[in-house]
Design a protein around this motif. Structure first.
Motif, PDB file in Angstrom:
ATOM      1  N   THR A   5      10.889  26.211 -31.299  1.00 41.06           N
ATOM      2  CA  THR A   5      10.804  24.855 -32.067  1.00 41.06           C
ATOM      3  C   THR A   5      10.476  25.256 -33.572  1.00 41.06           C
ATOM      4  OG1 THR A   5       8.861  24.870 -30.954  1.00 41.06           O
ATOM      5  CG2 THR A   5      10.809  22.786 -30.444  1.00 41.06           C
TER       6      THR A   5
ATOM      7  N   VAL C  93      18.319  25.774 -26.236  1.00 33.24           N
ATOM      8  CA  VAL C  93      17.918  25.823 -27.757  1.00 33.24           C
ATOM      9  C   VAL C  93      18.759  26.919 -28.386  1.00 33.24           C
ATOM     10  CG1 VAL C  93      16.529  25.815 -29.370  1.00 33.24           C
ATOM     11  CG2 VAL C  93      15.873  24.162 -27.302  1.00 33.24           C
ATOM     12  N   GLU C 107      12.839  19.190 -30.198  1.00 34.97           N
ATOM     13  CA  GLU C 107      11.673  18.793 -29.679  1.00 34.97           C
ATOM     14  C   GLU C 107      11.137  17.765 -30.755  1.00 34.97           C
ATOM     15  OE1 GLU C 107       8.362  21.463 -28.681  1.00 34.97           O
ATOM     16  OE2 GLU C 107       7.508  20.415 -27.122  1.00 34.97           O
ATOM     17  N   TRP C 112      12.246  16.667 -25.529  1.00 34.93           N
ATOM     18  CA  TRP C 112      13.615  17.235 -26.099  1.00 34.93           C
ATOM     19  C   TRP C 112      14.812  16.207 -26.340  1.00 34.93           C
ATOM     20  CZ3 TRP C 112      13.303  21.981 -28.074  1.00 34.93           C
ATOM     21  CH2 TRP C 112      12.156  22.879 -27.604  1.00 34.93           C
TER      22      TRP C 112
END
Lengths: 226, 269, 226
Positions: A5, C93, C107, C112
């Motif tokens: 992330t 991702v 996120e 998510w």
């Protein structure tokens, strides 16, 4: 997960300057684009540079569209030939099929839209069924509000205040364990009285009922005197 | 209301060039035409409070925040308030409190230092205000960071509503929603106008008029009596400023009959 | 689409075993899952067979969820280990980043969600003719910043920092659901305390509050300028 992330964060940090020009202090509400009106000016997007970019933009547009989107509409927005867009869509469809995705790009009613693949419908169904909801319908919320502020209270008394029957709301609130029966009222028919539960306090983050905001709290905010 | 209501803000916000980088200093006051009158007014909505205005003045004067020339800044600040007098005084409530603080500070700075006190024991009277300004500055910067974040967020779009969402016409609620809903029901049910008790706010102009009348009618006024009529801290500040104002315009003068005695006001002849 | 919506009554007699029927239903519209209220259905999903399938299901679930969806919830629905789900999400991702998609999996607010990539905002905006509606004044943003960093905090404490009364800002922020009441402070008058909401995280694209830069970071910045 954090590694993954983080790179997103940096990626997003790019664009503030270019965005700021158009912006007043505006916060995107998630649904706000739904019924949007045209601003008119400077909405001419940059020209599309490559096939990869074109595909990405087509994907984004189909994703945000609330209706199946046809190639013609996309071509108009991107000011490109419809055939070029059609090629892009075809390539996207292939890509989504090829990667065994949970999503598919499919043609419906003359347009394209994303949808979950039928193979996984049972899981999706199970999820939607399971989805815990701290949410309430407006009717249930009203009933809950009356009970919270007037407890213990009977169903006929709630009717008096709301002016609407609330049997299904009572059931919903009992199911969600937000209210509990608090004995019977010494009146004709000995109706059941209801009050809020411990679960109610937990869900609303209250230590006890005295923490509920009062009319005064609200009026102070509304009138600007605190 | 001690803050520009949200509904009035767009007129102001639309013209502000919001900084795209973290820019801490205050914004520029602006003259705008009031559509309801011919007067030009200074929009104070741009200053999010007295601290914001102070920061703006400090930046404008290019002085060190740790060594504020109090007299100069106070004069600037007060002249600002002067220009605000045509505005609703309620808007300026917190600005007046700061004015009183500045005047007090200015007085303290004028006092001779205790020659016997060790230099390091002396607390700079400006200390508290500087701390407050520095603290406020951080949140002002944080607000700009939030603004930047929101701007970036505006570039990211979520999917349109699905039928599965629409079929859950539900609301996430907090306790205030509960209260609001309850109030709505009561209003709907009773259809009864709630008696609103107005909280009276006296304006600077009214206070000056009151002071003038009190001095005129008795020829001489004990300021303690005048101040005791104030029913709130804000009113007290307004009363104090109105005395300053009439002294400044030499309409009244102040005197004492004895050292440390009562302060009396009299029409200046 | 209306055909499908109609089915979304309280109960419906869809023959779950008839997969053909189901599939038809799926094809009718991507929203067809809304109709999944059949009480009799066996809601235990099939066991997940492979990592590829798992990823596909995760993708589908995140897509249909109306809120950011966390790994824990997915794990619960699929009856799998959270770590396995997390690995699946991480892989997804990466996949979305790798293929230069118009979409990203990101996120936010502890969950998510798919969203378009910021790079393409101009095209998306042009397409949606999107005009943001919700606005926050600088005063409200300042109040929000104080609340975000000092929560739970009372109105008088906000006054101390901002030097100005903030009731109308508080009311605006409550209305926009960016802040919520967080009980009362055990002090004279038992003032209401406020904190930021999940909606705050969503609208500002934050994973959680710890993602906010430390307030001390602003100190240098602030004193550097004046």
């Amino acid at each position: 997960m954090n590694e993954v992330t983080k790179q997103q964060g940096t990626e997003q940090a790019v664009d503030v300057d270019s965005l700021a020009g158009e912006a007043e202090l505006e916060l995107a509400s998630r649904e706000s684009f739904a019924g949007a009106e045209d601003e008119g000016a400077d909405l001419t997007p940059l020209a599309v540079q490559s096939m990869g970019e074109r595909k990405a933009i087509i994907e984004a547009l189909i994703y945000v569209s609330d209706e199946p989107l046809n190639a013609k509409s996309i071509a108009e927005v991107l000011k490109e030939d419809q055939s070029v867009i059609e090629a892009g869509i075809a390539s996207l469809v292939e890509e989504f099929n090829g990667r065994n995705s949970g999503l598919q790009l499919r043609e419906v009613a003359g347009g394209w839209q994303f949808a979950t693949r039928p193979e996984y419908h049972e899981h999706v169904r199970a999820f939607l069924k399971w989805k815990p909801s701290a949410k309430l319908s407006l009717a249930s919320l009203e009933t809950l509000a009356v009970i919270a502020y007037k407890q213990p209270i009977t169903v006929p008394e709630i009717l008096d205040i709301r002016g609407v029957q609330s049997p299904s709301s009572i059931k919903t609130l009992l199911d969600k364990k937000l209210i509990v029966a608090k004995g019977r009222k010494e009146a004709i028919g000995r109706p059941m009285m209801y009050g809020t539960s411990k679960e109610f306090l937990i869900q609303f983050g209250l230590k006890d009922l005295s923490e509920l905001p009062s009319i005064e709290d609200f009026e102070d905010l509304a009138s600007g005197v605190v | 209301m001690d803050e520009t209501p949200e509904s009035l803000e767009p007129a102001v916000a639309g013209d502000v060039n919001l900084p795209t980088t973290l820019n801490v200093a205050g914004s520029t006051p602006e003259l705008v035409a009031d559509i309801h009158s011919d007067d030009l007014k200074i929009v104070m909505g741009e200053f999010d409070g007295p601290l914001d205005l102070l920061l703006h003045l400090i930046r404008q004067e290019q002085v060190n925040i740790y060594d504020i020339p109090v007299a100069r800044i106070t004069d600037q600040y007060l002249s600002y308030l002067q220009q605000m007098q045509n505005l609703d005084m309620a808007v300026a409530g917190d600005f007046l409190v700061m004015a009183a603080t500045l005047i007090e500070l200015k007085t303290k700075m004028l006092l001779p230092r205790d020659p016997f006190a060790a230099a390091e024991d002396e607390v700079d009277p400006r200390h508290e205000l500087v701390d407050q300004l520095l603290e406020y500055q951080k949140y002002k910067a944080a607000a700009q960071m939030l603004w930047s974040r929101a701007t970036v967020e505006r570039a990211v779009f979520k999917r349109a509503e699905l039928e599965t969402d629409k079929n859950n016409p539900e609301v996430v609620v907090g306790v205030f929603d509960l209260l609001k809903v309850f109030q709505d029901i009561l209003a709907r049910h009773k259809d009864e106008v709630l008696l609103e008790i107005e909280r009276e706010e006296i304006s600077m102009a009214e206070m000056i008029e009151r002071l003038r009348n009190m001095v005129m009618s008795s020829g001489e006024l004990n300021l303690r009596v005048f101040f005791e009529r104030a029913r709130s801290r804000r009113e007290l500040v307004v009363a104090f400023l109105s005395v300053l104002e009439l002294v400044r315009t030499t309409e009244i003068r102040l005197f004492q009959r004895e050292t440390f005695g009562e302060i009396l006001a009299r029409v200046a002849s």
